[in-house]
Motif scaffolding. Sequence first.
Motif, PDB file in Angstrom:
ATOM      1  N   ALA A   1       6.068  -5.465   7.492  1.00 60.74           N
ATOM      2  CA  ALA A   1       6.466  -5.202   6.292  1.00 60.74           C
ATOM      3  C   ALA A   1       6.539  -6.436   5.210  1.00 60.74           C
ATOM      4  CB  ALA A   1       7.989  -4.646   6.247  1.00 60.74           C
ATOM      5  N   VAL A   2       7.069  -7.639   5.926  1.00 61.42           N
ATOM      6  CA  VAL A   2       7.326  -8.969   5.409  1.00 61.42           C
ATOM      7  C   VAL A   2       5.980  -9.564   4.823  1.00 61.42           C
ATOM      8  CG1 VAL A   2       8.267 -11.447   5.355  1.00 61.42           C
ATOM      9  CG2 VAL A   2       9.628  -9.380   6.070  1.00 61.42           C
ATOM     10  N   ARG A   3       4.979  -9.411   5.866  1.00 66.14           N
ATOM     11  CA  ARG A   3       3.692 -10.036   5.653  1.00 66.14           C
ATOM     12  C   ARG A   3       3.175  -9.342   4.476  1.00 66.14           C
ATOM     13  NH1 ARG A   3       3.440 -10.247  11.158  1.00 66.14           N
ATOM     14  NH2 ARG A   3       2.152  -8.378  11.094  1.00 66.14           N
ATOM     15  N   SER A   4       3.148  -8.062   4.546  1.00 63.50           N
ATOM     16  CA  SER A   4       2.614  -7.070   3.555  1.00 63.50           C
ATOM     17  C   SER A   4       3.010  -7.510   2.223  1.00 63.50           C
ATOM     18  CB  SER A   4       2.569  -5.634   4.019  1.00 63.50           C
ATOM     19  OG  SER A   4       1.807  -5.431   5.079  1.00 63.50           O
ATOM     20  N   LEU A   5       4.513  -7.536   1.923  1.00 67.01           N
ATOM     21  CA  LEU A   5       4.976  -7.761   0.833  1.00 67.01           C
ATOM     22  C   LEU A   5       4.604  -8.903   0.174  1.00 67.01           C
ATOM     23  CD1 LEU A   5       6.968  -6.920  -1.401  1.00 67.01           C
ATOM     24  CD2 LEU A   5       8.727  -7.607   0.089  1.00 67.01           C
ATOM     25  N   ARG A   6       4.748 -10.058   1.212  1.00 63.72           N
ATOM     26  CA  ARG A   6       4.483 -11.258   0.724  1.00 63.72           C
ATOM     27  C   ARG A   6       2.852 -11.206   0.096  1.00 63.72           C
ATOM     28  NH1 ARG A   6       5.416 -13.842   5.012  1.00 63.72           N
ATOM     29  NH2 ARG A   6       7.498 -14.705   4.524  1.00 63.72           N
ATOM     30  N   ASP A   7       2.101 -10.878   0.649  1.00 61.76           N
ATOM     31  CA  ASP A   7       0.650 -10.777   0.217  1.00 61.76           C
ATOM     32  C   ASP A   7       0.385  -9.987  -0.982  1.00 61.76           C
ATOM     33  OD1 ASP A   7      -0.050 -12.137   2.649  1.00 61.76           O
ATOM     34  OD2 ASP A   7      -0.800 -10.185   3.430  1.00 61.76           O
TER      35      ASP A   7
ATOM     36  N   MET B   1      21.092  -6.641   6.457  1.00 64.03           N
ATOM     37  CA  MET B   1      20.724  -5.253   6.593  1.00 64.03           C
ATOM     38  C   MET B   1      20.553  -4.607   7.459  1.00 64.03           C
ATOM     39  SD  MET B   1      17.729  -5.874   3.365  1.00 64.03           S
ATOM     40  CE  MET B   1      18.565  -6.450   1.919  1.00 64.03           C
ATOM     41  N   SER B   2      21.043  -3.492   8.089  1.00 63.67           N
ATOM     42  CA  SER B   2      21.052  -3.061   9.676  1.00 63.67           C
ATOM     43  C   SER B   2      19.565  -2.024   9.824  1.00 63.67           C
ATOM     44  CB  SER B   2      22.035  -1.512   9.745  1.00 63.67           C
ATOM     45  OG  SER B   2      21.770  -0.674   8.905  1.00 63.67           O
ATOM     46  N   ILE B   3      18.939  -1.870   8.887  1.00 66.91           N
ATOM     47  CA  ILE B   3      17.728  -1.173   9.060  1.00 66.91           C
ATOM     48  C   ILE B   3      16.657  -2.100   9.896  1.00 66.91           C
ATOM     49  CG2 ILE B   3      16.691  -2.162   6.651  1.00 66.91           C
ATOM     50  CD1 ILE B   3      15.732   1.226   8.408  1.00 66.91           C
ATOM     51  N   TRP B   4      16.724  -3.560   9.558  1.00 71.05           N
ATOM     52  CA  TRP B   4      15.657  -4.287  10.337  1.00 71.05           C
ATOM     53  C   TRP B   4      15.874  -4.213  11.782  1.00 71.05           C
ATOM     54  CZ3 TRP B   4      11.943  -4.631   7.029  1.00 71.05           C
ATOM     55  CH2 TRP B   4      12.037  -4.695   5.545  1.00 71.05           C
ATOM     56  N   ALA B   5      16.992  -4.411  12.240  1.00 71.81           N
ATOM     57  CA  ALA B   5      17.300  -4.196  13.456  1.00 71.81           C
ATOM     58  C   ALA B   5      17.208  -3.006  14.099  1.00 71.81           C
ATOM     59  CB  ALA B   5      18.922  -4.458  13.806  1.00 71.81           C
ATOM     60  N   ARG B   6      17.132  -1.924  13.335  1.00 72.76           N
ATOM     61  CA  ARG B   6      16.904  -0.505  13.780  1.00 72.76           C
ATOM     62  C   ARG B   6      15.436  -0.487  13.971  1.00 72.76           C
ATOM     63  NH1 ARG B   6      19.731   3.257  10.337  1.00 72.76           N
ATOM     64  NH2 ARG B   6      19.690   4.870  12.095  1.00 72.76           N
ATOM     65  N   VAL B   7      14.562  -0.885  13.081  1.00 72.19           N
ATOM     66  CA  VAL B   7      13.058  -0.515  13.269  1.00 72.19           C
ATOM     67  C   VAL B   7      12.330  -1.656  14.144  1.00 72.19           C
ATOM     68  CG1 VAL B   7      13.111   0.506  10.832  1.00 72.19           C
ATOM     69  CG2 VAL B   7      12.528  -2.045  11.129  1.00 72.19           C
ATOM     70  N   GLY B   8      13.230  -2.740  14.503  1.00 71.43           N
ATOM     71  CA  GLY B   8      12.469  -3.701  15.389  1.00 71.43           C
ATOM     72  C   GLY B   8      11.724  -4.776  14.599  1.00 71.43           C
ATOM     73  N   PRO B   9      11.619  -5.950  15.328  1.00 68.69           N
ATOM     74  CA  PRO B   9      10.860  -6.990  14.638  1.00 68.69           C
ATOM     75  C   PRO B   9       9.454  -6.865  14.477  1.00 68.69           C
ATOM     76  CG  PRO B   9      11.282  -7.372  16.829  1.00 68.69           C
ATOM     77  CD  PRO B   9      11.990  -6.411  16.787  1.00 68.69           C
ATOM     78  N   VAL B  10       8.727  -6.194  15.039  1.00 65.61           N
ATOM     79  CA  VAL B  10       7.231  -5.878  14.864  1.00 65.61           C
ATOM     80  C   VAL B  10       7.082  -5.291  13.518  1.00 65.61           C
ATOM     81  CG1 VAL B  10       5.114  -4.926  15.661  1.00 65.61           C
ATOM     82  CG2 VAL B  10       6.690  -5.820  17.374  1.00 65.61           C
ATOM     83  N   ALA B  11       7.839  -4.301  13.117  1.00 66.38           N
ATOM     84  CA  ALA B  11       7.762  -3.670  11.878  1.00 66.38           C
ATOM     85  C   ALA B  11       8.133  -4.441  10.798  1.00 66.38           C
ATOM     86  CB  ALA B  11       8.635  -2.294  11.902  1.00 66.38           C
ATOM     87  N   GLU B  12       9.393  -5.294  11.265  1.00 69.20           N
ATOM     88  CA  GLU B  12      10.083  -6.024  10.077  1.00 69.20           C
ATOM     89  C   GLU B  12       8.974  -7.160   9.702  1.00 69.20           C
ATOM     90  OE1 GLU B  12      13.863  -9.357   9.651  1.00 69.20           O
ATOM     91  OE2 GLU B  12      13.299  -8.017  11.365  1.00 69.20           O
ATOM     92  N   GLN B  13       8.272  -7.692  10.634  1.00 68.75           N
ATOM     93  CA  GLN B  13       7.509  -8.807  10.133  1.00 68.75           C
ATOM     94  C   GLN B  13       6.052  -8.261   9.681  1.00 68.75           C
ATOM     95  OE1 GLN B  13       8.122 -12.110   9.962  1.00 68.75           O
ATOM     96  NE2 GLN B  13      10.124 -11.399  10.763  1.00 68.75           N
TER      97      GLN B  13
ATOM     98  N   LEU C   1       9.763  -0.074  -1.294  1.00 72.92           N
ATOM     99  CA  LEU C   1      10.288  -0.546   0.254  1.00 72.92           C
ATOM    100  C   LEU C   1       9.951   0.338   1.272  1.00 72.92           C
ATOM    101  CD1 LEU C   1      10.381  -3.360   1.716  1.00 72.92           C
ATOM    102  CD2 LEU C   1      12.779  -2.969   1.330  1.00 72.92           C
ATOM    103  N   ASP C   2      10.480   1.633   1.149  1.00 71.78           N
ATOM    104  CA  ASP C   2      10.313   2.661   2.124  1.00 71.78           C
ATOM    105  C   ASP C   2       8.846   3.123   2.003  1.00 71.78           C
ATOM    106  OD1 ASP C   2      12.647   2.525   3.298  1.00 71.78           O
ATOM    107  OD2 ASP C   2      13.510   3.911   1.667  1.00 71.78           O
ATOM    108  N   ARG C   3       8.486   3.411   0.640  1.00 73.28           N
ATOM    109  CA  ARG C   3       7.343   4.216   0.434  1.00 73.28           C
ATOM    110  C   ARG C   3       5.974   3.405   0.862  1.00 73.28           C
ATOM    111  NH1 ARG C   3       7.320   4.397  -5.102  1.00 73.28           N
ATOM    112  NH2 ARG C   3       5.975   2.416  -5.115  1.00 73.28           N
ATOM    113  N   ASP C   4       5.971   2.202   0.692  1.00 72.36           N
ATOM    114  CA  ASP C   4       4.775   1.337   0.747  1.00 72.36           C
ATOM    115  C   ASP C   4       4.732   0.123   1.977  1.00 72.36           C
ATOM    116  OD1 ASP C   4       3.868   2.578  -1.647  1.00 72.36           O
ATOM    117  OD2 ASP C   4       4.562   0.924  -2.785  1.00 72.36           O
ATOM    118  N   TYR C   5       5.877  -0.200   2.511  1.00 72.40           N
ATOM    119  CA  TYR C   5       6.026  -0.958   3.594  1.00 72.40           C
ATOM    120  C   TYR C   5       6.466  -0.761   4.750  1.00 72.40           C
ATOM    121  CZ  TYR C   5       4.693  -3.885  -0.808  1.00 72.40           C
ATOM    122  OH  TYR C   5       3.782  -4.174  -1.695  1.00 72.40           O
ATOM    123  N   LEU C   6       7.531   0.397   4.578  1.00 71.61           N
ATOM    124  CA  LEU C   6       8.512   0.380   5.932  1.00 71.61           C
ATOM    125  C   LEU C   6       8.338   2.014   6.271  1.00 71.61           C
ATOM    126  CD1 LEU C   6       9.736  -1.489   7.856  1.00 71.61           C
ATOM    127  CD2 LEU C   6      12.090  -0.728   6.730  1.00 71.61           C
TER     128      LEU C   6
END
Length: 245
Positions: A210-216, A196-208, A134-139
């Motif tokens: 990462a989620v889109r990329s993982l879903r794909d 998970m605190s990480i998502w609040a810390r990286v912000g919604p743009v990075a979160e969404q 998740l760190d390596r490929d998405y965030l």
Amino acid sequence: MSRAQLYDAIGATYTVTRRTEPRIATQVWAALGDARTVLNVGAGTGSYEPSDRDVTAVEPSAVMRAQRPAGAAPCVAAFAENLPFEDQSFDAAMAFATIDHWQDPIAGLREMRRVARRVVVFTKDFSALDLFWLDRDYLPERAGLLVGRPSLTELARSIGARVEPVLIPWDCADGFYEAYWRRPEAYLDEDIRSGMSIWARVGPVAEQRAVRSLRDDLASGRWAESNRDFVDLDAAELGVRLLIA
């Protein structure tokens, strides 16, 4: 956003998503040795507090403190860097998945060392982010949060701690960031991510993103192909560590 505000924001789901994982708890409690009095710093809602010892908790977030169950250890509103206790007040001090949110981790560790004869800290070797897909490929943004933060080696040196690896079981009951490494679909669930605190810390743009990329990648089979070495493991080495001093 301050530390207390961060946990006020993300803490509402902690009693649901953040439960004690017995296999990790066994390792943490073994590291406490024969300590009878234990200070839990950054205690949250009370996960990993040993029931057979005399525990005192420290937690700055009112939202977290309010979710501590009836009968939980008494909890003091304070920060790790300024613990309101006399020197050597406790046999041991513990901190679970909280140190990377402290403003000054080394000061916090030294405070733990001041008030306790033994220190046990569950944390992450952030030089090993490539171990977790998740760190390596998405965030990649997670690495940016570490700029200027002390390394694991520096943290350990500050209190003379040894470092012990913590393997994460594939069915980990505690929903911290690395917990779902073999259950990638879980990261698509907003309720799970909210603990998970990480998502609040990286912000919604990075979160969404990462989620889109993982879903794909899950839909296309790319995730399964890239992580085929993971899918048959019962526990994974993801850079999670105990500092024991």
